[in-house]
Design a protein around this motif. Structure first.
Motif, PDB file in Angstrom:
ATOM      1  N   LYS A  42       0.928   2.446 -11.269  1.00  0.00           N
ATOM      2  CA  LYS A  42       1.963   2.797 -10.283  1.00  0.00           C
ATOM      3  C   LYS A  42       3.363   2.857 -10.889  1.00  0.00           C
ATOM      4  O   LYS A  42       4.128   3.773 -10.608  1.00  0.00           O
ATOM      5  CB  LYS A  42       1.914   1.825  -9.113  1.00  0.00           C
ATOM      6  CG  LYS A  42       0.633   1.983  -8.326  1.00  0.00           C
ATOM      7  CD  LYS A  42       0.719   1.432  -6.945  1.00  0.00           C
ATOM      8  CE  LYS A  42      -0.488   1.884  -6.147  1.00  0.00           C
ATOM      9  NZ  LYS A  42      -0.500   3.332  -5.902  1.00  0.00           N
ATOM     10  N   ASP A 170       5.984  -2.678  -4.856  1.00  0.00           N
ATOM     11  CA  ASP A 170       4.935  -1.877  -4.216  1.00  0.00           C
ATOM     12  C   ASP A 170       3.580  -2.349  -4.717  1.00  0.00           C
ATOM     13  O   ASP A 170       3.101  -1.939  -5.773  1.00  0.00           O
ATOM     14  CB  ASP A 170       5.129  -0.385  -4.509  1.00  0.00           C
ATOM     15  CG  ASP A 170       4.142   0.481  -3.723  1.00  0.00           C
ATOM     16  OD1 ASP A 170       3.522  -0.037  -2.756  1.00  0.00           O
ATOM     17  OD2 ASP A 170       3.977   1.663  -4.056  1.00  0.00           O
ATOM     18  N   LYS A 188       7.055  -0.800   0.345  1.00  0.00           N
ATOM     19  CA  LYS A 188       6.533   0.436   0.934  1.00  0.00           C
ATOM     20  C   LYS A 188       5.021   0.360   1.135  1.00  0.00           C
ATOM     21  O   LYS A 188       4.261   1.050   0.474  1.00  0.00           O
ATOM     22  CB  LYS A 188       6.877   1.667   0.083  1.00  0.00           C
ATOM     23  CG  LYS A 188       6.629   2.966   0.821  1.00  0.00           C
ATOM     24  CD  LYS A 188       5.973   4.032  -0.008  1.00  0.00           C
ATOM     25  CE  LYS A 188       4.613   3.713  -0.534  1.00  0.00           C
ATOM     26  NZ  LYS A 188       3.537   3.584   0.481  1.00  0.00           N
ATOM     27  N   ASN A 190       1.475   1.168   2.770  1.00  0.00           N
ATOM     28  CA  ASN A 190       0.923   2.190   3.653  1.00  0.00           C
ATOM     29  C   ASN A 190       0.412   1.463   4.905  1.00  0.00           C
ATOM     30  O   ASN A 190       0.453   0.238   4.994  1.00  0.00           O
ATOM     31  CB  ASN A 190      -0.150   3.031   2.945  1.00  0.00           C
ATOM     32  CG  ASN A 190      -1.311   2.187   2.438  1.00  0.00           C
ATOM     33  OD1 ASN A 190      -1.649   1.157   3.022  1.00  0.00           O
ATOM     34  ND2 ASN A 190      -1.925   2.608   1.342  1.00  0.00           N
ATOM     35  N   GLU A 193      -2.168  -1.267   4.258  1.00  0.00           N
ATOM     36  CA  GLU A 193      -1.629  -2.484   3.613  1.00  0.00           C
ATOM     37  C   GLU A 193      -0.852  -3.333   4.614  1.00  0.00           C
ATOM     38  O   GLU A 193      -0.904  -4.571   4.562  1.00  0.00           O
ATOM     39  CB  GLU A 193      -0.746  -2.084   2.413  1.00  0.00           C
ATOM     40  CG  GLU A 193      -1.568  -1.561   1.234  1.00  0.00           C
ATOM     41  CD  GLU A 193      -0.771  -0.720   0.235  1.00  0.00           C
ATOM     42  OE1 GLU A 193      -1.323  -0.440  -0.843  1.00  0.00           O
ATOM     43  OE2 GLU A 193       0.380  -0.302   0.533  1.00  0.00           O
TER      44      GLU A 193
HETATM   45 MG   LIG Z   1       0.692   2.931  -2.258  1.00  0.00          MG
END
Ligand SMILES: [Mg+2]
Ligand SMILES: Nc1ncnc2c1ncn2[C@@H]1O[C@H](COP(=O)(O)OP(=O)(O)OP(=O)(O)O)[C@@H](O)[C@H]1O
Length: 315
Positions: A42, A170, A188, A190, A193
């Motif tokens: 990521k 994240d 952030k 989703n 999550e």
């Molecule tokens: Mg993500």
């Protein structure tokens, strides 16, 4: 290269090994059409998009030295400063078997080995050295390899906040839950999550907004909840907004969230207002889903940003 503005931290990167196998049959001998290796992780994705947007980035974390060249090639191509710690052995490989006849992709993911204590110490020293420099934003992204404590990001966030940095986290699961108390500037999740963190389903818009408020109350200054093609909510001390993505031809949604994070950071470095930051974040995600390979183009981004619908949410 100009002074570094952003540092991304990736403890658990992976090499994506993609094989195109027409008519793939498990348990049989198959012929592959093509093979490619991509640097994954990521923080690496976030740094790549930010570099495409013209920002000076450094990427750090842990890499196995045996296949580090895959990352080194990508950093060189994008102009990303390579601050990764090298460890003996290879970075884990995630195999993707893509059948172009059906469009299906089979994923076979490896678990990383536990990093040695010495490598983790070197990484902490590298991050401390980078935080003594001019970088304004630090991005802590992705999962943690086995053996790394779940409060790793929480501790790092606190240290970086003391050093006056903007911190974006994240991740998911226990490291995400632990990091909130460190008061990162942005998280952030989703929708899934956020549901996991809350321990309940968020079936509609009102419940997602309520969940975002609960999350913000737990520490982060800004919360983006991304919801795939349904866009994203942004909650800040100035209000709440929803962004609807522009109409694009979706090729692959891999890395959409990472591109969204990069867009928000770019906007923050340009001191844009929150609604404009959400607009740019959404445009950046749209650019990635419609054109997953290669560099993201700034001219196209402005056009996509104009097509994002941002709505004020009264809360
Ligand atoms: Mg993500
Ligand atoms: N199918 C889609 N169509 C249009 N936009 C999309 C689509 N999927 C994702 N996006 C854009 O990307 C943003 C982030 O997507 P998503 O919510 O899937 O993030 P994520 O699950 O964190 O992704 P990642 O796998 O990168 O972590 C969305 O808010 C949206 O703006």
């Amino acid at each position: 290269m100009s002074a570094i503005d952003i540092v991304t931290v990736t403890l658990n990167p992976a090499v994506d090994q993609t094989l195109q196998v027409p008519g793939l049959q498990l348990g049989q001998v198959n012929n592959a059409l093509s093979l490619r290796f991509d640097a994954g992780g990521k923080g690496v994705n976030v740094a790549s998009v930010l570099a495409d947007l013209g920002h000076a980035c450094a990427a750090t974390g842990l890499l196995g030295e045996d296949n580090a060249y895959i990352f080194e090639n990508q950093f060189a191509a994008r102009g990303i400063a390579d601050h990764f710690i090298r460890m003996p052995g290879a970075t884990r490989i995630n195999v993707k078997l893509n059948d172009p006849q059906t469009g299906n992709t089979t994923d076979i993911n490896m678990t990383a080995e536990e990093p040695a204590a010495a490598a983790l110490q070197l990484l902490r020293a590298e991050i401390a050295a980078l935080s003594a420099g001019p970088a304004r934003v630090f991005v802590l992204a992705g999962s943690l390899p086995p053996g790394v404590p779940a409060d790793y990001y929480a501790t790092l966030t606190r240290d970086l906040k003391v050093a006056g940095k903007t911190v974006v986290v994240d991740t998911s699961g226990a490291p995400f839950a632990a990091a909130l108390a460190g008061a990162p500037d942005l998280v952030k999740p989703n929708r899934h999550e956020l549901e996991t963190w809350l321990g309940r389903a968020l079936p509609d818009r009102a419940s997602v907004i309520e969940g975002a408020r609960a999350l913000r109350a737990a520490g982060p200054a800004n919360v983006i909840v991304s919801m795939g093609e349904e866009g994203a909510f942004l909650l800040t001390d100035q209000g709440c907004w929803h962004a609807r993505p522009p109409k694009v031809n979706v090729v692959s949604t891999v890395g959409a969230g990472d591109s969204m994070v990069a867009g928000w950071i770019s906007a923050t470095l340009q001191a844009l207002a929150p609604d404009q930051a959400l607009r740019l974040a959404t445009a950046s995600a749209a650019a990635r889903v419609s054109s997953p390979e290669g560099a993201l183009h700034r001219a196209g981004l402005a056009q996509l940003a104009a097509g994002v619908q941002v709505e004020v949410i009264e809360i």
